[in-house]
Design a protein around this motif. Structure first.
Motif, PDB file in Angstrom:
ATOM      1  N   PHE A   1      -5.911  58.692 -19.327  1.00 41.77           N
ATOM      2  CA  PHE A   1      -5.976  58.377 -20.750  1.00 41.77           C
ATOM      3  C   PHE A   1      -7.434  58.136 -21.144  1.00 41.77           C
ATOM      4  N   ASN A   2      -7.962  58.989 -21.992  1.00 39.10           N
ATOM      5  CA  ASN A   2      -9.325  58.841 -22.497  1.00 39.10           C
ATOM      6  C   ASN A   2      -9.249  58.397 -23.959  1.00 39.10           C
ATOM      7  N   LEU A   3      -9.645  57.161 -24.218  1.00 35.54           N
ATOM      8  CA  LEU A   3      -9.463  56.562 -25.537  1.00 35.54           C
ATOM      9  C   LEU A   3     -10.791  56.138 -26.137  1.00 35.54           C
ATOM     10  N   LYS A   4     -10.847  56.156 -27.464  1.00 34.54           N
ATOM     11  CA  LYS A   4     -12.039  55.694 -28.175  1.00 34.54           C
ATOM     12  C   LYS A   4     -11.615  54.780 -29.324  1.00 34.54           C
ATOM     13  N   GLY A   5     -12.338  53.660 -29.480  1.00 32.69           N
ATOM     14  CA  GLY A   5     -12.052  52.760 -30.585  1.00 32.69           C
ATOM     15  C   GLY A   5     -11.940  51.312 -30.148  1.00 32.69           C
ATOM     16  N   SER A   6     -11.321  50.513 -30.992  1.00 28.21           N
ATOM     17  CA  SER A   6     -11.142  49.077 -30.742  1.00 28.21           C
ATOM     18  C   SER A   6      -9.667  48.798 -30.488  1.00 28.21           C
ATOM     19  N   ALA A   7      -9.317  48.478 -29.259  1.00 26.79           N
ATOM     20  CA  ALA A   7      -7.921  48.249 -28.903  1.00 26.79           C
ATOM     21  C   ALA A   7      -7.476  46.854 -29.325  1.00 26.79           C
ATOM     22  N   GLY A   8      -6.222  46.746 -29.758  1.00 25.14           N
ATOM     23  CA  GLY A   8      -5.662  45.454 -30.139  1.00 25.14           C
ATOM     24  C   GLY A   8      -5.286  44.628 -28.918  1.00 25.14           C
ATOM     25  N   GLN A   9      -4.593  43.522 -29.159  1.00 28.29           N
ATOM     26  CA  GLN A   9      -4.218  42.627 -28.071  1.00 28.29           C
ATOM     27  C   GLN A   9      -3.299  43.310 -27.066  1.00 28.29           C
ATOM     28  N   GLY A  10      -3.427  42.900 -25.818  1.00 26.54           N
ATOM     29  CA  GLY A  10      -2.544  43.400 -24.775  1.00 26.54           C
ATOM     30  C   GLY A  10      -2.818  44.827 -24.353  1.00 26.54           C
ATOM     31  N   PHE A  11      -4.074  45.269 -24.453  1.00 22.05           N
ATOM     32  CA  PHE A  11      -4.407  46.636 -24.055  1.00 22.05           C
ATOM     33  C   PHE A  11      -4.146  46.812 -22.557  1.00 22.05           C
ATOM     34  N   ALA A  12      -3.410  47.867 -22.201  1.00 24.04           N
ATOM     35  CA  ALA A  12      -3.097  48.227 -20.808  1.00 24.04           C
ATOM     36  C   ALA A  12      -2.333  47.124 -20.080  1.00 24.04           C
ATOM     37  N   VAL A  13      -1.577  46.308 -20.827  1.00 24.54           N
ATOM     38  CA  VAL A  13      -0.795  45.253 -20.198  1.00 24.54           C
ATOM     39  C   VAL A  13       0.242  45.853 -19.256  1.00 24.54           C
ATOM     40  N   PHE A  14       0.406  45.270 -18.079  1.00 24.56           N
ATOM     41  CA  PHE A  14       1.349  45.701 -17.041  1.00 24.56           C
ATOM     42  C   PHE A  14       1.075  47.118 -16.533  1.00 24.56           C
ATOM     43  N   GLN A  15      -0.154  47.546 -16.628  1.00 15.26           N
ATOM     44  CA  GLN A  15      -0.540  48.856 -16.077  1.00 15.26           C
ATOM     45  C   GLN A  15      -0.163  48.935 -14.598  1.00 15.26           C
ATOM     46  N   ASN A  16       0.227  50.129 -14.150  1.00 20.20           N
ATOM     47  CA  ASN A  16       0.581  50.275 -12.734  1.00 20.20           C
ATOM     48  C   ASN A  16       0.089  51.607 -12.178  1.00 20.20           C
ATOM     49  N   GLU A  17       0.501  51.890 -10.956  1.00 27.48           N
ATOM     50  CA  GLU A  17       0.028  53.092 -10.263  1.00 27.48           C
ATOM     51  C   GLU A  17       0.355  54.344 -11.055  1.00 27.48           C
ATOM     52  N   GLY A  18      -0.562  55.305 -10.993  1.00 28.16           N
ATOM     53  CA  GLY A  18      -0.375  56.562 -11.707  1.00 28.16           C
ATOM     54  C   GLY A  18      -1.037  56.596 -13.065  1.00 28.16           C
ATOM     55  N   MET A  19      -1.717  55.490 -13.429  1.00 33.45           N
ATOM     56  CA  MET A  19      -2.379  55.423 -14.739  1.00 33.45           C
ATOM     57  C   MET A  19      -3.875  55.160 -14.553  1.00 33.45           C
ATOM     58  N   ASN A  20      -4.684  56.083 -15.015  1.00 37.98           N
ATOM     59  CA  ASN A  20      -6.134  55.897 -15.085  1.00 37.98           C
ATOM     60  C   ASN A  20      -6.537  55.858 -16.563  1.00 37.98           C
ATOM     61  N   ILE A  21      -7.287  54.841 -16.938  1.00 34.82           N
ATOM     62  CA  ILE A  21      -7.601  54.628 -18.356  1.00 34.82           C
ATOM     63  C   ILE A  21      -9.113  54.474 -18.535  1.00 34.82           C
ATOM     64  N   ARG A  22      -9.630  55.152 -19.540  1.00 32.60           N
ATOM     65  CA  ARG A  22     -11.038  54.970 -19.913  1.00 32.60           C
ATOM     66  C   ARG A  22     -11.101  54.700 -21.415  1.00 32.60           C
ATOM     67  N   LEU A  23     -11.582  53.529 -21.770  1.00 33.32           N
ATOM     68  CA  LEU A  23     -11.728  53.150 -23.165  1.00 33.32           C
ATOM     69  C   LEU A  23     -13.202  53.036 -23.508  1.00 33.32           C
ATOM     70  N   GLU A  24     -13.641  53.863 -24.451  1.00 35.97           N
ATOM     71  CA  GLU A  24     -15.016  53.761 -24.944  1.00 35.97           C
ATOM     72  C   GLU A  24     -14.946  53.018 -26.273  1.00 35.97           C
ATOM     73  N   GLY A  25     -15.310  51.742 -26.225  1.00 38.22           N
ATOM     74  CA  GLY A  25     -15.198  50.898 -27.411  1.00 38.22           C
ATOM     75  C   GLY A  25     -15.133  49.442 -27.017  1.00 38.22           C
ATOM     76  N   GLU A  26     -14.022  48.788 -27.342  1.00 35.89           N
ATOM     77  CA  GLU A  26     -13.857  47.371 -27.040  1.00 35.89           C
ATOM     78  C   GLU A  26     -12.374  47.050 -27.082  1.00 35.89           C
TER      79      GLU A  26
END
Length: 603
Positions: free
Chosen positions: A392-417
């Protein structure tokens, strides 16, 4: 018989791994021991424990003598270590925080009921109104007469009020605020007869929970030594010697529950009622026992709140029927085909501060499939488990609980905050949060994620290219993370995992920490909690790991701080500070001394 077991606070039981057996009610308490996406999605209901009757407002503590390898595995800790539960305020500081947690759980597994456990006490009605508005499906009123007797003496001296007082207050106040039809009321606290159940129903209860009574049916003799691992009848123990004494079986539980049901049927009939629904809130059928009339007058007791006119309610109407957020719906739809066909997928999109609990639904979907695969494996059936990677390649300002309970099989890149609770309850996967390329801010000095990031993490890797807010990695029990700087109370109650701090930290680092390791490239001498942490030397086997970790972090984030450290590695490791819990340090020293003694004996 339709009963449901509660997991309690402490992660999945060991029989899940061998036999697929798991509780249908999953508890989420302040310590988040073993709370992962897979643990949560296996349940039909989640219970958020704000407090309990035996020790209201306190965190619990499991003595190290009871933490055997099975318990340590379930709680993502080390055997023999005291496991401390922080007070609830560490994650749920307000009704808004509770609402956010409920929202996160319902985004993780749509349709799952959430139950909030409160202690019977003064003004519980006001709290219950807030809980109902936060979106709870069930409000559990816990009385001071429950529990197993394992609570600390101070707790037992200041326990909750009788369940009757708390229950009727909650029922009345919810009615007054037009919220009674939005929630189911559940009660516990030493219920032991059909008469107890009928009184509870007349005071507003619709469901009941039993603990101590069922323990007695299993053979409990109330020795009140649950915390010592020496239960004489083999119930509250993990010691094989004492477990062998256990004589209980499910037949006794079923027989007791059927007798209770028959007793309740008889009590309803005597009161001229045909079913539980017709009896809820019928306080007009209650009156003071004449046997105690004189005592009531002598003590000046005002029992008016328990009696009076009929306080009934109609059919259940949920206050909030929050469906999946549009953002989570889109993200799940974008990758579900890849999940079905076990292939890698890249999903790119923007995110805004109104997008809360982002990616939790994907995490829940992967966890549910992993659970089904596990059950098939246990039963010896053929299964296909998803083992590819979603990027997951994301851009912007994420709200509360970003990537909560993330588990195996998920790679996340957030450019922002991101706001509060980033990667809360993460159990696997890889997340990078970094400023956008066009940003001119110095990442090493600017906040990029809010409070409570990595709260209750059990695994995974998180790179935070910026400063984190307060309570970073509280109750971390397995995640590896690198961060430019942290606020107050970082790494509290940590039991496992690795935290690398490149810059500064504020006070109270490592309070209550009993496991894991902290690396800091700036001095923490003045801000660590010296009751729990001790400075250690950099072990040779950890040096290469740390160097590779920083190199990987720099490649993913472009961190100037990390680059400076790597360019001057020889000097950096000389000034590096390594902190571990005092308990762990002393254990190692004792072990080293015993090795020397054995060597001397051999010579």
């Amino acid at each position: 018989i339709g009963g449901r077991s509660n997991s309690g606070e402490g992660g999945e039981n060991p029989y899940y791994l061998t036999d697929g057996i798991h509780a249908s009610v999953k508890q989420v308490a302040s310590a988040r021991f073993g709370v992962t996406a897979q643990y949560l999605v296996t349940g039909n209901e989640v219970q958020i424990k704000i407090a309990q009757g035996a020790k209201p407002g306190e965190g619990g503590q499991l003595m190290g003598v009871k933490v055997n390898p099975d318990i340590a595995t379930a709680r993502h800790s080390n055997p023999g270590v005291d496991l401390i539960s922080p007070p609830p305020l560490h994650d749920i500081y307000s009704i808004e925080d509770l609402k956010q947690l409920i929202y996160e759980l319902k985004q993780l597994k749509p349709g799952m009921k959430v139950n909030v456990k409160l202690v019977s006490g003064a003004n519980i009605g006001t709290v219950a109104v807030g809980v109902a508005k936060a979106g709870a499906d069930v409000i559990h009123v816990s009385g001071g007469e429950g529990g197993t007797g394992a609570a600390s003496l101070s707790s037992m001296k200041h326990c909750g009020l009788p369940w009757e007082l708390g229950l009727i207050e909650v029922h009345k106040v919810l009615l007054e605020n037009g919220l009674r039809e939005s929630v189911t009321l559940r009660v516990d606290g030493g219920l032991s007869s059909g008469e107890d159940l009928l009184k509870a129903i007349l005071l507003g209860a619709q469901e009941f929970e039993f603990g101590k009574l069922l323990l007695i049916a299993e053979g409990c003799v109330m020795a009140r030594i649950c915390e010592k691992n020496t239960c004489p009848v083999g119930i509250a123990t993990h010691d094989p010697k004492f477990k062998a004494k256990y004589k209980g079986n499910s037949t006794k539980i079923i027989r007791l529950m059927k007798l209770l049901a028959e007793d309740l049927q008889s009590q309803l009939s005597n009161a001229g009622l045909t079913n539980i629904s017709d009896a809820v809130g019928r306080t007009d059928l209650l009156e003071p026992n004449p046997k105690y009339a004189e005592k009531i007058v002598q003590r000046g007791l005002d029992l008016e709140a328990l009696f009076g006119s009929e306080l009934t309610t109609s059919n259940y109407k949920p206050l909030f029927d929050e469906e999946l957020s549009v953002w989570n719906q889109k993200s799940l739809s974008a990758v579900i085909d890849a999940v079905d066909n076990n292939r890698d997928e890249i999903y790119e999109t923007v995110i805004r501060s109104t997008d809360r609990a982002a990616l939790s639904t994907v995490a829940g979907e992967l966890a549910a499939r992993k659970h089904l695969s596990h059950l098939k494996k246990v039963n010896g059936d053929a299964f296909n488990f998803y083992d590819s990677v979603l990027q997951f390649n994301l851009k912007g300002s994420a709200g509360q609980g970003f990537a909560v309970f993330q588990n195996e099989g998920m790679n996340i890149r957030l450019e922002g905050e991101a706001n509060d609770s980033v990667c809360k309850g993460i159990s696997g996967g890889f997340t990078v949060i970094t400023p956008p390329a066009e940003s001119r801010l110095n990442a090493g000095n600017n906040t990029i994620v809010g409070n409570c990031a990595l709260y209750g993490a059990t695994g995974g890797k998180v790179y935070v290219h910026g400063v984190a807010g307060d309570r970073f990695a509280v109750r971390n029990s397995g995640a590896t993370t690198v961060v430019e700087g942290v606020g107050l109370h970082a790494c509290e109650y940590m039991t496992n995992g690795t935290v690398v701090i490149l810059g500064s930290a504020l006070q109270n680092v490592g309070a209550g920490m009993t496991g894991g390791i902290i690396y800091s490239f700036e001095s923490l001498h003045k801000v660590i909690n010296q009751n729990y942490l001790i400075q250690d030397k950099l072990l040779p086997e950890n040096m290469e790991f740390l160097h590779l970790l920083l190199k990987d972090y720099q490649q993913h984030t472009g961190s100037l701080k990390a680059q400076k450290i790597l360019n001057n590695w020889g000097q950096a490791i000389n000034t590096l500070e390594v902190y571990i819990p005092k308990f762990e340090y002393l254990q190692r020293e004792i072990l080293d001394d015993s090795k020397v003694e054995r060597s001397d004996q051999a010579v």
